[in-house]
Design a protein around this motif. Structure first.
Motif, short mmCIF file in Angstrom:
data_model
loop_
_atom_site.label_atom_id
_atom_site.label_comp_id
_atom_site.label_asym_id
_atom_site.label_seq_id
_atom_site.Cartn_x
_atom_site.Cartn_y
_atom_site.Cartn_z
N PHE A 35 0.82 -1.19 0.00
CA PHE A 35 0.00 0.00 0.00
C PHE A 35 0.87 1.25 0.00
N TYR A 37 0.28 5.13 1.40
CA TYR A 37 -0.58 6.04 2.13
C TYR A 37 0.09 7.41 2.16
N PHE A 91 3.90 7.04 3.00
CA PHE A 91 4.31 5.78 3.61
C PHE A 91 4.00 4.61 2.68
N VAL A 104 -0.26 -4.40 9.41
CA VAL A 104 0.34 -3.64 8.31
C VAL A 104 1.67 -3.10 8.79
N PHE A 106 4.74 -0.59 8.25
CA PHE A 106 5.02 0.65 7.55
C PHE A 106 6.53 0.88 7.39
N GLY A 107 6.88 1.54 6.31
CA GLY A 107 8.22 2.07 6.17
C GLY A 107 8.31 3.35 6.99
N LYS A 108 9.45 4.01 6.92
CA LYS A 108 9.65 5.22 7.72
C LYS A 108 9.11 6.46 7.05
#
Lengths: 116, 115
Positions: A35, A37, A91, A104, A106-108
């Motif tokens: 995803f 976002y 993100f 989920v 998340f990356g940074k």
């Protein structure tokens, strides 16, 4: 080890330009979803676009599209015709339903500044 | 599209006190609700997942004793931060999902400041 990596913490572009945000991920799962976002200053996390591992379609939603390179475990978000309102933090996120049904990762994030 | 509301949007509490935040799915029934926290300078980390007909599952470093969650129906969830301290400050996001394969939609977050 990080599972979702966004190398660039910030990016700047001029209004009207096109931008590519890179994201790489780690997974051993066959089925997964990716995803993008957008996180607004207000706190809202806005869903932009989704890519399923089993899909070969080139996902697109308005000015957002993705380049999914499954063999490289890479998914890039392309934003065309940038507008100042596109500024915000983007993100990339990974979801592996078979390992954890709803988590989920998340990356940074990458801060985008669009200059008028 | 799916809408998720969170209340309050921002709050301040004294160190050692507790603070409750709410999450409401509008227009759809959320079979699962996930609570995330973004601490200063960090990305979003999962606190816990609440799924219909299943026990609430907490991630490592987060406990029910510290972050009790209530998920009484398919559209509402609340989470309390008990005995809040400085390290609990940050943005708390609620993510709701309609079905197993559905995208997770997030609320606007509750920003917690601890004094």
């Amino acid at each position: 080890a990080e599972k979702v990596i966004q190398v660039w913490s910030t990016a700047s572009r001029q209004e009207g330009e096109e931008l590519t945000l890179d994201c790489s991920y780690e997974t051993s799962q066959v089925l997964y979803h990716l995803f993008w976002y957008k996180h607004l200053l207000s706190g809202e996390m806005v869903f932009l676009i989704r890519q399923t591992s089993s899909s070969t379609a080139k996902e697109r939603s308005g000015r957002y599209s993705v380049v999914f390179q499954k063999s490289l475990k890479s998914i890039s978000l392309i934003i065309s015709a940038l507008q100042p309102d596109d500024s915000g933090k983007y993100f990339c996120a990974l979801w592996e339903p078979d390992t954890n049904a709803y988590k989920v990762i998340f990356g940074k994030g990458t801060h985008l500044h669009v200059l008028p | 599209g799916a809408l998720v509301y969170q209340y309050p949007r921002r709050t301040i509490c004294k160190s050692g006190t507790s603070m409750r935040m709410e999450c409401q799915a509008v227009g759809f029934q959320a079979t699962s609700v996930a609570w995330y926290r973004q601490s200063p300078q960090k990305t979003f980390e999962l606190i816990a997942l609440s799924t219909v007909n299943s026990a609430i599952k907490y991630e490592q470093n987060f406990t029910q004793e510290k972050f009790p969650i209530s998920h009484p129906n398919l559209s509402f969830s609340s989470m309390t931060v008990l005995n809040a301290y400085l390290e609990d400050r940050g943005l708390y996001l609620c993510g709701a999902r309609r079905a197993v394969q559905d995208t997770q939609y997030f609320g606007p977050g509750t920003r917690l400041l601890v004094l």
